[in-house]
Scaffold this active site. Sequence first.
Site, PDB file in Angstrom:
ATOM      1  N   ARG A   1     -14.943  29.512  -3.269  1.00 25.55           N
ATOM      2  CA  ARG A   1     -15.324  28.928  -4.350  1.00 25.55           C
ATOM      3  C   ARG A   1     -16.768  29.342  -4.076  1.00 25.55           C
ATOM      4  O   ARG A   1     -17.494  29.807  -2.983  1.00 25.55           O
ATOM      5  CB  ARG A   1     -15.526  27.420  -4.231  1.00 25.55           C
ATOM      6  CG  ARG A   1     -14.023  26.687  -4.229  1.00 25.55           C
ATOM      7  CD  ARG A   1     -13.817  25.479  -4.037  1.00 25.55           C
ATOM      8  NE  ARG A   1     -12.550  24.889  -4.146  1.00 25.55           N
ATOM      9  CZ  ARG A   1     -11.838  24.875  -3.002  1.00 25.55           C
ATOM     10  NH1 ARG A   1     -12.106  25.260  -1.719  1.00 25.55           N
ATOM     11  NH2 ARG A   1     -10.473  24.636  -3.036  1.00 25.55           N
TER      12      ARG A   1
ATOM     13  N   LYS B   1     -14.057  22.079  -0.019  1.00 25.05           N
ATOM     14  CA  LYS B   1     -14.608  20.774  -0.515  1.00 25.05           C
ATOM     15  C   LYS B   1     -14.012  19.751   0.548  1.00 25.05           C
ATOM     16  O   LYS B   1     -12.994  19.962   1.442  1.00 25.05           O
ATOM     17  CB  LYS B   1     -13.342  20.629  -1.528  1.00 25.05           C
ATOM     18  CG  LYS B   1     -13.588  21.081  -2.923  1.00 25.05           C
ATOM     19  CD  LYS B   1     -12.606  20.957  -3.792  1.00 25.05           C
ATOM     20  CE  LYS B   1     -13.108  21.664  -5.315  1.00 25.05           C
ATOM     21  NZ  LYS B   1     -12.044  21.372  -6.270  1.00 25.05           N
TER      22      LYS B   1
ATOM     23  N   HIS C   1     -16.055  31.578 -10.881  1.00 20.32           N
ATOM     24  CA  HIS C   1     -14.898  31.272 -10.655  1.00 20.32           C
ATOM     25  C   HIS C   1     -13.720  32.368 -11.081  1.00 20.32           C
ATOM     26  O   HIS C   1     -12.743  32.199 -10.491  1.00 20.32           O
ATOM     27  CB  HIS C   1     -14.358  29.653 -11.255  1.00 20.32           C
ATOM     28  CG  HIS C   1     -13.350  28.949 -10.652  1.00 20.32           C
ATOM     29  ND1 HIS C   1     -13.536  28.451  -9.522  1.00 20.32           N
ATOM     30  CD2 HIS C   1     -12.116  28.985 -10.872  1.00 20.32           C
ATOM     31  CE1 HIS C   1     -12.353  28.115  -9.018  1.00 20.32           C
ATOM     32  NE2 HIS C   1     -11.766  28.104  -9.697  1.00 20.32           N
TER      33      HIS C   1
ATOM     34  N   ARG D   1     -12.446  34.049  -8.208  1.00 17.70           N
ATOM     35  CA  ARG D   1     -11.567  33.335  -7.418  1.00 17.70           C
ATOM     36  C   ARG D   1     -10.034  33.539  -8.124  1.00 17.70           C
ATOM     37  O   ARG D   1      -9.245  33.856  -7.425  1.00 17.70           O
ATOM     38  CB  ARG D   1     -11.877  31.769  -7.485  1.00 17.70           C
ATOM     39  CG  ARG D   1     -10.981  31.156  -6.523  1.00 17.70           C
ATOM     40  CD  ARG D   1     -11.977  29.747  -6.226  1.00 17.70           C
ATOM     41  NE  ARG D   1     -10.903  28.648  -5.708  1.00 17.70           N
ATOM     42  CZ  ARG D   1     -10.588  28.583  -4.476  1.00 17.70           C
ATOM     43  NH1 ARG D   1     -11.096  29.267  -3.846  1.00 17.70           N
ATOM     44  NH2 ARG D   1      -9.858  27.533  -4.461  1.00 17.70           N
TER      45      ARG D   1
ATOM     46  N   HIS E   1      -6.717  25.506  -1.172  1.00 12.16           N
ATOM     47  CA  HIS E   1      -6.053  24.166  -2.171  1.00 12.16           C
ATOM     48  C   HIS E   1      -5.465  23.215  -1.104  1.00 12.16           C
ATOM     49  O   HIS E   1      -4.638  23.539  -0.137  1.00 12.16           O
ATOM     50  CB  HIS E   1      -5.241  24.841  -2.930  1.00 12.16           C
ATOM     51  CG  HIS E   1      -5.721  25.784  -3.876  1.00 12.16           C
ATOM     52  ND1 HIS E   1      -4.943  26.739  -4.649  1.00 12.16           N
ATOM     53  CD2 HIS E   1      -6.884  25.778  -4.625  1.00 12.16           C
ATOM     54  CE1 HIS E   1      -5.712  27.211  -5.465  1.00 12.16           C
ATOM     55  NE2 HIS E   1      -6.916  26.818  -5.387  1.00 12.16           N
TER      56      HIS E   1
ATOM     57  N   TYR F   1      -1.290  29.748 -10.992  1.00 17.88           N
ATOM     58  CA  TYR F   1      -1.637  31.437 -10.687  1.00 17.88           C
ATOM     59  C   TYR F   1      -0.185  31.827 -10.965  1.00 17.88           C
ATOM     60  O   TYR F   1      -0.124  32.945 -11.656  1.00 17.88           O
ATOM     61  CB  TYR F   1      -2.247  31.699  -9.444  1.00 17.88           C
ATOM     62  CG  TYR F   1      -3.601  31.108  -9.415  1.00 17.88           C
ATOM     63  CD1 TYR F   1      -4.746  31.429 -10.152  1.00 17.88           C
ATOM     64  CD2 TYR F   1      -3.785  30.307  -8.061  1.00 17.88           C
ATOM     65  CE1 TYR F   1      -6.029  30.863  -9.903  1.00 17.88           C
ATOM     66  CE2 TYR F   1      -4.993  29.891  -8.061  1.00 17.88           C
ATOM     67  CZ  TYR F   1      -6.061  30.258  -9.031  1.00 17.88           C
ATOM     68  OH  TYR F   1      -7.542  29.582  -8.858  1.00 17.88           O
TER      69      TYR F   1
END
Length: 175
Positions: A20, A45, A119, A122, A145, A154
């Site tokens: 990210r 995150k 993004h 990514r 993730h 994806y």
Amino acid sequence: TAKGRRDYALLATMFNTGARVQEILDLRACDLQLTKPFQLQLTGKGRKQRNCPIWSQTACLLRRLCTELHIDLRSEVRIFQNRRTTPLSRFGVRYILNECLKNAQASTPSLCFKRLHPHSIRHSTAIALLKSGVDLTTISQWLGHAHLNTTNRYATIDLEMKRKAIESVRPLENK
């Protein structure tokens, strides 16, 4: 130029890791391992940390950048800095991408109506890993993730690409 070398190292690191944009901007010198096995530690995150392998070429770009900026690899200094030697911002990364896109549009007119966001890189990494045969669980962990469902998007994107490809090919006529 020094700016060009920084930008190239930034974009290469973003694509290599699929990180990210904030994970890249938070990258500190002490997070880099520029000897084999080449890797860096990303903080994602929820302050979750993960190690991400990098190509030897990316390690070389980062090593050169740190040398040029006189950054001690044991320090807490942020790797990607603006011209005032303060950490680069998300807006700075977006500006860099837009400048690269403008330059590419001169030789590739089909890019004139394209938009590029941090993004997007990514997503490109995820698709490249998927097309290379990397399984979704590995891609999920690579991208940090929390849930495999996030990564499944994806796979759907790739399936859409396959559908468009098959639609562009006419079936053979029976003779």
